[in-house]
Design a protein around this motif. Structure first.
Motif: not given
Length: 88
Positions: A72-76
């Motif tokens: 999720x962090x990478x996607x953000x």
């Protein structure tokens, strides 16, 4: 012509050694590298192959951590969805 039906489910067989093998979920938040394989799936895959060679009724299942914090962090960071990170 090939059949469009799915293969039958792999079920426990009475009187045989039945083994279910799972492994840690690989993270998809960075470029794939050798550590991804070694760290989560290689040993389980080798063990599954060994069990099958021994004639055991073995099944090996795994998945991906598509909804983990790292993904999720990478996607953000990349301004996209976790699914797009996993697909990439």
């Amino acid at each position: 012509m090939a059949s469009s039906s799915s293969p039958p489910p792999k079920l426990p067989i009475p009187g045989r050694r039945n083994i279910l093998i799972t492994s840690a979920l690989p993270y998809v938040n960075n470029v794939p590298h050798l550590g991804n394989i070694i760290g989560c799936v290689l040993s389980a895959d080798v063990f599954a192959r060994y069990c099958r060679l021994r004639g055991y009724n073995a099944i090996y299942i795994c998945g991906t951590d598509e909804y983990g914090t790292a993904t999720e962090t990478k996607a953000m960071e990349e301004k996209c969805s976790p699914k797009e990170i996993c697909d990439k």
